[in-house]
Design an enzyme around this catalytic site. Structure first.
Site, PDB file in Angstrom:
ATOM      1  CG  HIS A 179      -0.131   0.128   2.511  1.00  0.00           C
ATOM      2  ND1 HIS A 179       0.399  -0.974   3.159  1.00  0.00           N
ATOM      3  CD2 HIS A 179       0.253   1.207   3.244  1.00  0.00           C
ATOM      4  CE1 HIS A 179       1.052  -0.582   4.232  1.00  0.00           C
ATOM      5  NE2 HIS A 179       0.991   0.750   4.309  1.00  0.00           N
ATOM      6  CG  HIS A 193       7.427   4.881   1.016  1.00  0.00           C
ATOM      7  ND1 HIS A 193       7.083   5.933   1.851  1.00  0.00           N
ATOM      8  CD2 HIS A 193       7.494   3.782   1.804  1.00  0.00           C
ATOM      9  CE1 HIS A 193       6.958   5.485   3.081  1.00  0.00           C
ATOM     10  NE2 HIS A 193       7.193   4.175   3.079  1.00  0.00           N
TER      11      HIS A 193
END
Length: 167
Positions: free
Chosen positions: A38, A108
């Site tokens: 995620h 990220h």
């Protein structure tokens, strides 16, 4: 109260491209399984799901969907990750509450963890994934997730989804 955070989830084709680029994960790193991949927007810590969900719904109301892609690998101390690129990611993260932490927001996707004192373990992967670019996608929802410790590791669970306006 559960530990909560908001995130974007990569679609299956993007997760497949990442898995293909990684290939055979090397020992020495603790690899995150694809079902946990995620892009965190904001971390809330221990909080009430209903209260945080209402707050987040208000903050995200009327926000547009965002175009996202994953690219080259990098590291934080002890963490190997792919850069999440997209011009509207940071404004979306700030709307979701990022910026409340002392460190700047860096979009990220965490791939693996390694001992902080052994950064060389990740060098092979930053080199291997330096030219990686995933298929792009339009993120049309933000999810509120719980992070729950269980025997054998941590489990993430989506507890609510918030639709973003399609452009």
């Amino acid at each position: 109260m559960p530990v909560l955070f908001s995130a974007l989830l990569p679609p299956d084709d993007v997760a497949g491209a990442v898995a293909e680029a990684i290939g055979d994960p090397a020992p020495g790193l603790r690899w995150e399984p694809p079902e946990r991949w995620h892009i965190t927007l904001a971390y809330y810590g221990r909080d009430d799901v209903g209260t945080r969900g209402a707050w987040l719904a208000d903050r995200l109301a009327g926000r547009a969907s965002v175009d996202v892609r994953l690219e080259k690998a990098a590291t934080f101390p002890g963490v190997l990750w792919l850069t999440a690129a997209g011009g509207e990611l940071t404004p979306l993260a700030h709307a979701a509450g990022a910026g409340a932490e002392a460190r700047p927001y860096v979009p990220h996707l965490t791939l693996a963890r390694f001992p902080r004192e052994q950064p060389a373990l990740a060098e092979r992967w930053t080199d291997k994934l330096s030219g990686f670019v995933s298929p792009g996608w339009t993120a049309t929802e933000v999810v509120l997730m719980t992070s729950e410790r269980e025997p054998g590791g941590t489990r993430y669970r989506v507890v609510r989804a918030f639709e973003l306006n399609r452009a």
